[in-house]
Scaffold this active site. Structure first.
Site, PDB file in Angstrom:
ATOM      1  N   ALA A   1      13.388   0.415   2.434  1.00  0.00           N
ATOM      2  CA  ALA A   1      12.220  -0.442   2.634  1.00  0.00           C
ATOM      3  C   ALA A   1      12.611  -1.647   3.479  1.00  0.00           C
ATOM      4  O   ALA A   1      13.252  -2.577   2.986  1.00  0.00           O
ATOM      5  CB  ALA A   1      11.644  -0.886   1.289  1.00  0.00           C
TER       6      ALA A   1
ATOM      7  N   PRO B   1       4.147  -6.080   5.699  1.00  0.00           N
ATOM      8  CA  PRO B   1       2.829  -6.183   6.327  1.00  0.00           C
ATOM      9  C   PRO B   1       2.810  -7.070   7.570  1.00  0.00           C
ATOM     10  O   PRO B   1       2.065  -6.812   8.508  1.00  0.00           O
ATOM     11  CB  PRO B   1       1.959  -6.754   5.206  1.00  0.00           C
ATOM     12  CG  PRO B   1       2.590  -6.229   3.958  1.00  0.00           C
ATOM     13  CD  PRO B   1       4.070  -6.231   4.227  1.00  0.00           C
TER      14      PRO B   1
ATOM     15  N   GLY C   1       7.347  -5.969  11.547  1.00  0.00           N
ATOM     16  CA  GLY C   1       7.655  -4.610  11.966  1.00  0.00           C
ATOM     17  C   GLY C   1       9.037  -4.567  12.598  1.00  0.00           C
ATOM     18  O   GLY C   1      10.050  -4.527  11.918  1.00  0.00           O
TER      19      GLY C   1
ATOM     20  N   GLU D   1      19.985   7.328  13.815  1.00  0.00           N
ATOM     21  CA  GLU D   1      18.554   7.407  13.551  1.00  0.00           C
ATOM     22  C   GLU D   1      17.797   7.806  14.817  1.00  0.00           C
ATOM     23  O   GLU D   1      16.905   8.668  14.790  1.00  0.00           O
ATOM     24  CB  GLU D   1      18.037   6.065  13.034  1.00  0.00           C
ATOM     25  CG  GLU D   1      16.542   6.053  12.760  1.00  0.00           C
ATOM     26  CD  GLU D   1      16.034   4.692  12.300  1.00  0.00           C
ATOM     27  OE1 GLU D   1      14.811   4.556  12.112  1.00  0.00           O
ATOM     28  OE2 GLU D   1      16.857   3.764  12.146  1.00  0.00           O
TER      29      GLU D   1
ATOM     30  N   GLN E   1      -2.543  31.446  37.558  1.00  0.00           N
ATOM     31  CA  GLN E   1      -1.408  30.732  38.146  1.00  0.00           C
ATOM     32  C   GLN E   1      -1.197  29.372  37.486  1.00  0.00           C
ATOM     33  O   GLN E   1      -0.061  28.953  37.250  1.00  0.00           O
ATOM     34  CB  GLN E   1      -1.611  30.551  39.651  1.00  0.00           C
ATOM     35  CG  GLN E   1      -0.399  29.936  40.352  1.00  0.00           C
ATOM     36  CD  GLN E   1      -0.641  29.715  41.824  1.00  0.00           C
ATOM     37  OE1 GLN E   1      -1.521  28.942  42.195  1.00  0.00           O
ATOM     38  NE2 GLN E   1       0.122  30.405  42.669  1.00  0.00           N
TER      39      GLN E   1
ATOM     40  N   HIS F   1      -4.587  25.704  25.078  1.00  0.00           N
ATOM     41  CA  HIS F   1      -5.320  26.337  23.973  1.00  0.00           C
ATOM     42  C   HIS F   1      -6.827  26.123  24.089  1.00  0.00           C
ATOM     43  O   HIS F   1      -7.592  26.748  23.340  1.00  0.00           O
ATOM     44  CB  HIS F   1      -4.859  25.764  22.628  1.00  0.00           C
ATOM     45  CG  HIS F   1      -3.545  26.283  22.140  1.00  0.00           C
ATOM     46  ND1 HIS F   1      -2.344  25.967  22.726  1.00  0.00           N
ATOM     47  CD2 HIS F   1      -3.253  27.111  21.094  1.00  0.00           C
ATOM     48  CE1 HIS F   1      -1.358  26.555  22.060  1.00  0.00           C
ATOM     49  NE2 HIS F   1      -1.879  27.259  21.079  1.00  0.00           N
TER      50      HIS F   1
ATOM     51  N   GLY G   1     -10.380  24.631  23.360  1.00  0.00           N
ATOM     52  CA  GLY G   1     -10.973  24.048  22.162  1.00  0.00           C
ATOM     53  C   GLY G   1     -10.194  24.344  20.896  1.00  0.00           C
ATOM     54  O   GLY G   1     -10.167  23.525  19.970  1.00  0.00           O
TER      55      GLY G   1
END
Length: 385
Positions: free
Chosen positions: A125, A129, A132, A248, A285, A344, A346
């Site tokens: 943690a 709030p 960041g 990370e 194409q 793809h 819709g």
């Protein structure tokens, strides 16, 4: 392009993992979406398979591996199958390096066996709030009692992955007053058992994607934590938080490339089956050119990420180079997944199709672990700009 970074034991691990996903993860994907995370017993299964404890030293019940390649395989197989292992990456990629580097022998004996088995799930943690990327602005406090036996923690945290099911939360808090002249001083890491009175999971945040990985808000109200749960030295947390950033960011880059590869796989299959104007979409194409571009771009990123992985295993991946590989791979994945969704039509916007999940899940890669803008700042500094 042939990959040469994996040995036979890695491929054995991959086969085992792929079979496990088909048998014990894919059938429950929709249930876990609704729950917001895998059930708690799922992590015990990962522990039984040795997935959680690969890099835990064998004296604590782990596999003793020093390579990060097993984690890379997990990212690849999870993306390929369109599933999630919940807080796996936070647990193994973020938390473990802190324990190995800064925990005392007593703490390792106390925590690492459960870490490897899945009986003790952990999260970290940091964000608040109002805080960041600027971790020096953390306001959660931990005050030592007059007898020096425990800390009393008060504050709130947000965007915490795994907070809903964790047993122990590495909490970054201020153990000495804020000093404007040295904003990074005075921060410490306390390992807070979630069963402690005053600790509360305030709510589980609803997100665009990553629906099987819980993200929570945590509240600490007079939470009493014994001094034996202080990780490392008091006031040294800011330095600790930066030492693990290359791993990370590498993990995020590896995951992003795996997502792009999965998107190409799904799009290629779809355009071969889908017929428009009496012929397969694959015959046009534009379709061929788009997928060719995606393939070339993704393979280049794969070679880049694999090289960074080998540098990391040798202890040679720098902060700046980790920023470069994260920036490149995550931005690439965003472009590729978007193009594959477009093919793809819709149906790409319908969540029952894997490409829709990938589109939503990929977006956060350019935000967490340091935004793309932060990566550019790091790279520019490395260029002495």
């Amino acid at each position: 392009m042939e990959r040469t970074i994996f040995e036979s034991e890695h491929e054995d691990f991959r086969r085992m993992l792929r079979e496990f996903i088909v048998r014990e993860v894919q059938p429950y994907r929709d249930d876990w979406d609704r729950l917001g995370h895998p059930p708690r017993e799922f992590y015990a299964r990962l522990g039984e398979l040795g997935v959680l404890g690969n890099q835990v030293p064998d004296e604590y019940g782990g596999g003793g591996a020093v390579s990060f390649k097993y984690n890379a395989i997990v990212y690849e197989e999870v993306a390929r199958a369109g599933v999630s292992f919940g807080q796996f990456s936070v647990h193994t990629c973020l938390i473990l390096p802190y324990l190995l580097a800064y925990a005392t022998d007593e703490q390792k004996q106390r925590w690492l066996p459960g870490f490897a088995s899945g009986d003790l799930m952990m999260s970290i943690a940091m964000s608040e709030p109002g805080t960041g990327s600027d971790l020096a602005n953390i306001s959660t406090t931990a005050k030592l009692d007059e007898h020096g036996e425990h800390y009393v923690v008060n504050g709130a945290k947000t965007f915490i992955t795994g907070g809903a099911v964790s047993d122990l939360v590495l909490t970054v808090c201020r153990t000495s007053p804020f000093d404007p002249a040295d904003r990074r001083a005075g921060l410490s890491i306390l390992c807070v058992p979630t069963a402690t009175p005053g600790f509360t999971v305030a709510r589980q945040l609803r997100k665009i994607g990553l629906h099987q990985q819980d993200t929570t808000e945590l509240v600490y109200q007079d939470v009493v934590v014994p001094v034996e749960n202080l990780l490392g030295e008091p006031g040294a947390a800011f330095g600790y938080l930066t030492h693990n950033l290359p791993q990370e960011r590498l993990a995020i880059a590896l995951g992003a490339v795996a997502m792009a590869e999965a998107a190409i796989m799904h799009a290629t299959s779809y355009v071969k089956d889908r017929t428009v104007f009496g012929q397969p979409v694959a015959s046009f194409q534009n379709t061929k050119f788009v997928l060719a571009e995606c393939s070339a771009e993704t393979q280049a990123a794969r070679v880049y990420a694999d090289h960074a992985l080998e540098l990391h295993d040798r202890g040679e991946l720098t902060v700046a180079d980790a920023a470069r590989v994260k920036l490149h791979c995550t931005e690439m994945a965003g472009r590729v997944v978007d193009k594959c969704l477009q093919l793809h039509g819709g149906y790409g916007y319908i969540t029952e199709y894997p490409i829709a999940r990938l589109y939503a899940d990929t977006r956060v890669n350019r935000i967490y672990g340091g935004t793309s803008e932060v990566m550019k700042t790091i790279i520019a500094k490395d260029l002495r700009l």
